[in-house]
Design an enzyme around this catalytic site. Structure first.
Site, mmCIF file in Angstrom:
data_model
loop_
_atom_site.group_PDB
_atom_site.id
_atom_site.type_symbol
_atom_site.label_atom_id
_atom_site.label_comp_id
_atom_site.label_asym_id
_atom_site.label_seq_id
_atom_site.Cartn_x
_atom_site.Cartn_y
_atom_site.Cartn_z
ATOM 1 N N LYS A 202 0.858 -1.185 0.000
ATOM 2 C CA LYS A 202 0.000 0.000 0.000
ATOM 3 C C LYS A 202 0.895 1.237 0.000
ATOM 4 C CE LYS A 202 -3.581 2.458 2.499
ATOM 5 N NZ LYS A 202 -4.594 2.419 3.536
ATOM 6 N N ARG A 212 -10.728 9.913 1.784
ATOM 7 C CA ARG A 212 -10.572 10.614 3.071
ATOM 8 C C ARG A 212 -11.683 11.650 3.243
ATOM 9 N NH1 ARG A 212 -3.918 11.107 2.901
ATOM 10 N NH2 ARG A 212 -3.552 8.849 2.876
ATOM 11 N N GLU A 240 7.358 -6.789 1.124
ATOM 12 C CA GLU A 240 6.134 -6.708 1.942
ATOM 13 C C GLU A 240 5.222 -7.912 1.674
ATOM 14 O OE1 GLU A 240 5.067 -4.946 4.336
ATOM 15 O OE2 GLU A 240 6.081 -3.003 4.331
ATOM 16 N N LYS A 255 -2.152 -1.489 -3.828
ATOM 17 C CA LYS A 255 -3.036 -0.326 -3.754
ATOM 18 C C LYS A 255 -2.208 0.943 -3.850
ATOM 19 C CE LYS A 255 -6.091 1.898 -0.471
ATOM 20 N NZ LYS A 255 -6.598 1.880 0.864
HETATM 21 C C1 PBG Z 1 -6.971 3.753 5.407
HETATM 22 C C2 PBG Z 1 -7.539 3.490 4.062
HETATM 23 C C3 PBG Z 1 -7.443 4.374 2.987
HETATM 24 C C4 PBG Z 1 -8.110 3.769 1.924
HETATM 25 C C5 PBG Z 1 -8.589 2.546 2.357
HETATM 26 N N1 PBG Z 1 -8.216 2.374 3.697
HETATM 27 C C6 PBG Z 1 -6.882 5.739 2.899
HETATM 28 C C7 PBG Z 1 -5.601 6.055 3.515
HETATM 29 O O1 PBG Z 1 -4.714 5.190 3.654
HETATM 30 O O2 PBG Z 1 -5.455 7.197 3.889
HETATM 31 C C8 PBG Z 1 -8.246 4.416 0.577
HETATM 32 C C9 PBG Z 1 -9.221 3.835 -0.364
HETATM 33 C C10 PBG Z 1 -9.496 4.691 -1.536
HETATM 34 O O3 PBG Z 1 -8.870 5.744 -1.765
HETATM 35 O O4 PBG Z 1 -10.398 4.324 -2.295
HETATM 36 N N2 PBG Z 1 -6.791 2.729 6.276
#
Ligand code: PBG
Length: 333
Positions: A202, A212, A240, A255
């Site tokens: 990620k 967010r 990872e 991601k």
């Molecule tokens: C945070 C989380 C995020 C997303 C999923 N889980 C955002 C971040 O890491 O700030 C993003 C998903 C998206 O942008 O569609 N645990």
């Protein structure tokens, strides 16, 4: 000497001549079976609030969420990924609400399992929706994210979700060692059937902005670069993934998806596990915005984007387009 057309022995265009031929030699197919639909749940009743930066995506109160899940399930979608919108007054520095066994997420899981038992429920394990500061971990007085203390909370959160009936827990926090800790705790508490979908690679990405907004979870200070990965790194993603597999992950995830197709492809060569990719909020918002301006063919661009994620090597795609794709496939001859 110039080659005359009659001397061409290979004519790749022969295989592109008709739609039937093209279907016969098509190498990658996108199926509704591949899609996981991320959905947002909020408190209250009869609430359906559109997310401004994600047109067509809503925060649902539980009653309306259940209706929507029944509908998407009937369209053939197998799985949803659930994200909670937590009111400000329930947030604190340490995210205690995240492991409340009667909290919004456990309640929602239980209700989904009653109403639509066949749908696979994947729950997010991360603190950012629950902390006042918006980070995915506990912080010390200097704002440093504390790894091992955070993992302890994540374990409690995963157990509360498993107890409520989650099929998969999905740690999206990027703390070290959390997959192993969660796996051990799940097994020790009798939840060996609950799987782990690990957000393994990620990245610290700008593509999460609209998400967010949806959760009101943007970090109040700093950024997430001490835990999410540097966008420039590829070998580190393989590291990872190796770690998460060794710790017991069932599915590994990359991601965001579209800017990281090379990462998906490299991971494909190194693991036999299913690979998921998250077609994140920013990727969704870009297509929606351009479509609203009339600048692109939205349907074709959705299908092209998702097909390329599969072509790179992903088996599963988390995408806010899941319902739209299911509708396209239903009415496509
Ligand atoms: C945070 C989380 C995020 C997303 C999923 N889980 C955002 C971040 O890491 O700030 C993003 C998903 C998206 O942008 O569609 N645990």
């Amino acid at each position: 000497m110039s080659i005359k057309p009659s001397h061409i022995t290979q004519r790749p265009r022969r295989l592109r001549r008709t739609a039937t031929l093209r279907r016969m030699v098509r190498e990658t197919t996108l199926s509704v079976d591949d899609l996981i639909y991320p959905m947002f749940v909020m408190e209250g009743a009869e609430q359906k609030v559109e997310i401004t930066s994600m047109p067509g995506c809503y925060r649902y109160s539980l009653d309306l969420l259940l209706k929507e899940i029944a509908e998407v399930s009937s369209l053939g979608i197998n799985a949803i990924a659930l994200f909670p919108v937590i009111p400000e007054y329930k947030k604190d520095d340490t995210g205690t609400e995240s492991y409340n066994p009667k909290g919004l997420v456990p309640q929602t899981i239980e209700a989904i399992k009653q109403a639509v038992p066949e749908i696979v429920v994947i729950t997010d394990v991360a603190l950012d929706p629950f902390t006042t500061h918006g980070h995915d971990g506990l912080i010390d007085e200097n704002g440093t994210i504390l790894n091992d203390q955070t993992v302890e909370v994540l374990v409690k959160m995963a157990l509360a979700q498993a107890a409520a009936g989650a099929d998969f827990v999905a740690p999206s926090d990027m703390m070290d060692g959390r997959v192993g800790a969660i796996r051990q705790a799940l097994d020790a508490e009798g939840y060996s059937n609950v799987g782990i979908l690990a957000y393994s690679a990620k990245y610290a990405s700008a593509y999460y902005g609209p998400f967010r907004d949806a959760l009101d979870s943007a970090p109040k200070f700093g950024d997430k670069k001490t835990y999410q990965m540097d966008i420039a790194n590829a070998r580190e993603a393989l590291k990872e993934v190796q770690l998460d597999i060794a710790e017991g992950a069932d599915i590994v995830m990359v991601k965001p998806a579209l800017a990281y197709l090379d990462i998906i492809q490299q991971i494909r060569r190194t693991t036999q596990l299913p690979i998921a990719a998250y077609n994140v909020s920013g990727e969704y918002a870009m297509i929606k915005a351009a479509a609203q301006m009339g600048w692109i063919d939205e349907k074709q661009m959705i299908l092209e984007s998702l097909t390329s994620i599969k072509r790179a090597g992903a088996d599963l795609i988390l995408t806010y387009f899941a319902k739209e794709v299911a509708l396209i496939k239903k009415y496509e001859v």
